[in-house]
Design an enzyme around this catalytic site. Structure first.
Site, PDB file in Angstrom:
ATOM      1  N   HIS A  76       0.813  -1.221   0.000  1.00 57.21           N
ATOM      2  CA  HIS A  76       0.000   0.000   0.000  1.00 57.21           C
ATOM      3  C   HIS A  76       0.845   1.270   0.000  1.00 57.21           C
ATOM      4  O   HIS A  76       0.322   2.364  -0.191  1.00 57.21           O
ATOM      5  CB  HIS A  76      -0.981   0.001   1.184  1.00 57.21           C
ATOM      6  CG  HIS A  76      -0.383   0.379   2.499  1.00 57.21           C
ATOM      7  ND1 HIS A  76      -0.025  -0.546   3.463  1.00 57.21           N
ATOM      8  CD2 HIS A  76      -0.090   1.590   3.040  1.00 57.21           C
ATOM      9  CE1 HIS A  76       0.452   0.078   4.519  1.00 57.21           C
ATOM     10  NE2 HIS A  76       0.426   1.385   4.294  1.00 57.21           N
ATOM     11  N   ASP A 124      -0.644  -7.483   1.588  1.00 58.94           N
ATOM     12  CA  ASP A 124      -0.015  -6.150   1.612  1.00 58.94           C
ATOM     13  C   ASP A 124       1.499  -6.314   1.745  1.00 58.94           C
ATOM     14  O   ASP A 124       2.080  -6.101   2.807  1.00 58.94           O
ATOM     15  CB  ASP A 124      -0.588  -5.334   2.765  1.00 58.94           C
ATOM     16  CG  ASP A 124      -0.171  -3.868   2.724  1.00 58.94           C
ATOM     17  OD1 ASP A 124       0.430  -3.447   1.710  1.00 58.94           O
ATOM     18  OD2 ASP A 124      -0.451  -3.154   3.711  1.00 58.94           O
ATOM     19  N   SER A 221       4.374   2.595   7.869  1.00 52.04           N
ATOM     20  CA  SER A 221       3.991   1.543   6.936  1.00 52.04           C
ATOM     21  C   SER A 221       5.196   0.913   6.257  1.00 52.04           C
ATOM     22  O   SER A 221       6.149   1.599   5.878  1.00 52.04           O
ATOM     23  CB  SER A 221       3.071   2.100   5.850  1.00 52.04           C
ATOM     24  OG  SER A 221       1.767   2.247   6.314  1.00 52.04           O
ATOM     25  N   GLY A 222       5.102  -0.394   6.064  1.00 53.07           N
ATOM     26  CA  GLY A 222       6.153  -1.111   5.362  1.00 53.07           C
ATOM     27  C   GLY A 222       7.307  -1.526   6.235  1.00 53.07           C
ATOM     28  O   GLY A 222       8.124  -2.353   5.836  1.00 53.07           O
TER      29      GLY A 222
END
Length: 387
Positions: A76, A124, A221-222
Site C-alpha cells: 500500500h 499487503d 507503513s512497510g
C-alpha cells in the site's frame, strides 16, 4: 523445504551462506534493547530502511533489508511510486542532520504481490530490487524472515520501529530520530473480535496493548515487526493497517511474513533471504533453519499516544515543523490479557466516532462496519475528502 538443525546458533555457518542469508541475517551487534525507551541508537536495527520520494517531500514509508540487493515493504506504500521517484536509505537513524553510516540506493524493480487488495489490505507486501548491492556492516545488515509454519503465540514480544507520527496527526519532531517500542502479539481470533469479524485474515498478524498507548502510525507503513529467537532477530510482520494509532482495544495489523516464503523466493532467485522457523518454545541449543526452496495492542508511531479511533494504513510524510516533544515510555509489560470486548458489542473500535480509513492520498472514508450515524463529528471531514 529443507530443514537444518544446528547444535547452537554459533554454528549458523552450517547452513551454506552461498545459498541464503542465514549466516548473517538477524544479527544486530549494537542492539542491547530492554523493554521501554523510544529513541533508537545507531545500529540498533540495521535492517531498517527509509523510503523517500519527492511525491511526499521525503520519507513516507519504512522497509527492511532482507539481503544485499532486496528490500521488503508494504504494497500500500507504492501505488503512486515509480522506480524513478523512489530512493532507499539504509544505515539511517535521523531524518534530519548527519547520519554517519547512511547510504542510499535507487530502485531498479518494484514488485507488488499480484493478489494485493487495497480494500481489504490482503497480501499487503512488496519487494524492491536495489540498483546495486550494499556492503554489510554493524549498521547495515539484513533481517531474518519468519519461515512458513512459524508460530508467534499470544503475548510474543515484538519490536516495531519507524519514523512515523508519534500520535494521530502529530509528526515526529526534529531531528526525526528512529523510534522503537515493544508490543505483544494478539491472537487473530481476538483481533477479529475487536476490529470486525473477517477483517484479519490468516495472512495477517496482530500486536498491541489492551489499554492502547503503543502502536505504529502513519509513516511507519512497510516497516518491520521483529522478535528475537536466541541470538537472531526474525521479522514476523510488515506494518500494514489499523484503527487510529495506539487506541484502546485496537491492535495494529501486520502482514504475516511467514505466509509469503514461497512468493519471496520466486522473486529473489539468487542470494536468497534467510528464513528461520520461529517458535517461542525453541531452546537456544537447538534452532531450526529453513533453506529457501524448501497476536495485545499498539504505540503511536512507536510512541505513547492519546486514543483517537481512526482506520489507517500507516503511511505519511515526516515534517520537522512540529515542536511537540516525543512522549517516552520507560517500561512495558508483556502479560497475557483477555481482549474480548463487552458482551453487548462485537467490536468497540467504532465507539463514539467511526474510523477514517486513510489511503495513500490521505483521503478518508467512514468505516462500513460502524453504525450509520456513528461518525457525526467527522461527517464533514469525510464528505470533504471522500471521492
Amino acid at each position: 523445504m529443507w530443514r537444518f538443525t544446528c547444535v547452537s546458533l554459533a554454528l549458523l555457518l552450517c547452513v551454506q551462506g552461498s545459498h541464503s542469508q542465514l549466516n548473517v541475517c538477524g544479527l544486530a551487534p549494537l542492539n542491547n534493547r530492554i523493554v521501554g525507551g523510544v529513541n533508537a541508537f545507531d545500529g540498533s536495527w540495521p535492517w531498517q530502511v527509509s523510503l523517500h520520494s519527492p511525491i511526499y517531500g521525503g520519507h513516507f514509508c519504512g522497509g527492511s533489508l532482507i539481503n544485499s540487493e532486496w528490500v521488503l515493504t508494504a504494497a500500500h506504500c507504492l501505488p503512486r511510486i515509480t522506480t524513478s521517484s523512489l530512493l532507499v536509505f539504509l544505515g539511517k537513524t535521523t531524518q534530519q542532520g548527519v547520519n554517519t553510516y547512511e547510504i542510499n540506493r535507487t530502485v531498479s524493480v518494484i514488485t507488488v504481490h499480484p493478489s494485493y487488495n487495497n480494500l481489504t489490505n490482503e497480501n499487503d507486501i512488496a519487494l524492491l530490487h536495489l540498483s546495486s548491492a550494499v556492503t554489510f556492516s554493524n549498521y547495515i545488515r539484513p533481517v531474518c524472515l519468519a519461515a512458513q509454519n512459524s508460530v508467534f503465540p499470544n503475548g510474543t514480544s515484538s519490536w516495531i520501529t519507524g519514523w512515523g507520527n508519534i500520535q494521530l496527526g502529530v509528526n515526529l519532531p526534529a531531528p526525526g530520530i528512529l523510534q522503537e517500542t515493544m508490543i505483544p502479539v494478539v491472537p487473530n481470533d481476538q483481533c477479529n473480535a475487536l476490529l470486525g469479524s473477517g477483517s484479519v485474515t490468516n495472512n495477517m498478524i496482530c500486536a498491541g496493548l489492551l489499554q492502547g498507548g503503543r502502536d505504529t502510525c502513519q509513516g511507519d507503513s512497510g516497516g518491520p515487526m521483529v522478535s528475537k529467537q536466541c541470538l537472531v532477530w526474525v521479522q514476523s510482520g510488515i506494518t500494514s493497517w489499523g484503527y487510529g494509532c495506539a487506541d484502546p482495544y485496537s491492535p495494529g495489523v501486520y502482514t504475516r511474513v511467514s505466509q509469503y516464503q514461497s512468493w519471496i523466493n520466486s522473486i529473489i532467485v539468487q542470494n536468497l533471504p534467510g528464513f528461520v522457523l520461529f517458535n517461542s518454545s525453541s531452546t537456544c541449543s537447538s534452532v531450526s533453519m529453513t533453506l529457501p526452496n524448501s497476536t495485545a495492542l499498539p504505540t503511536s508511531s512507536i510512541s505513547t499516544a492519546s486514543p483517537t479511533t481512526t482506520t489507517t494504513t500507516k503511511i505519511s510524510t515526516i515534517s520537522s515543523a512540529s515542536t511537540k516533544p516525543p512522549t517516552t515510555s520507560q517500561t512495558s509489560t508483556t502479560t497475557t490479557t483477555n481482549l474480548r470486548p463487552p458482551s453487548n458489542q462485537t467490536s468497540i473500535s467504532c465507539r463514539k466516532r467511526c474510523g477514517e480509513k486513510y489511503d495513500i492520498r490521505n483521503r478518508c472514508n467512514c468505516n462500513n462496519r460502524c453504525h450509520k450515524n456513528c461518525c457525526w463529528d467527522y461527517e464533514k471531514k469525510c464528505m470533504d475528502q471522500r471521492g
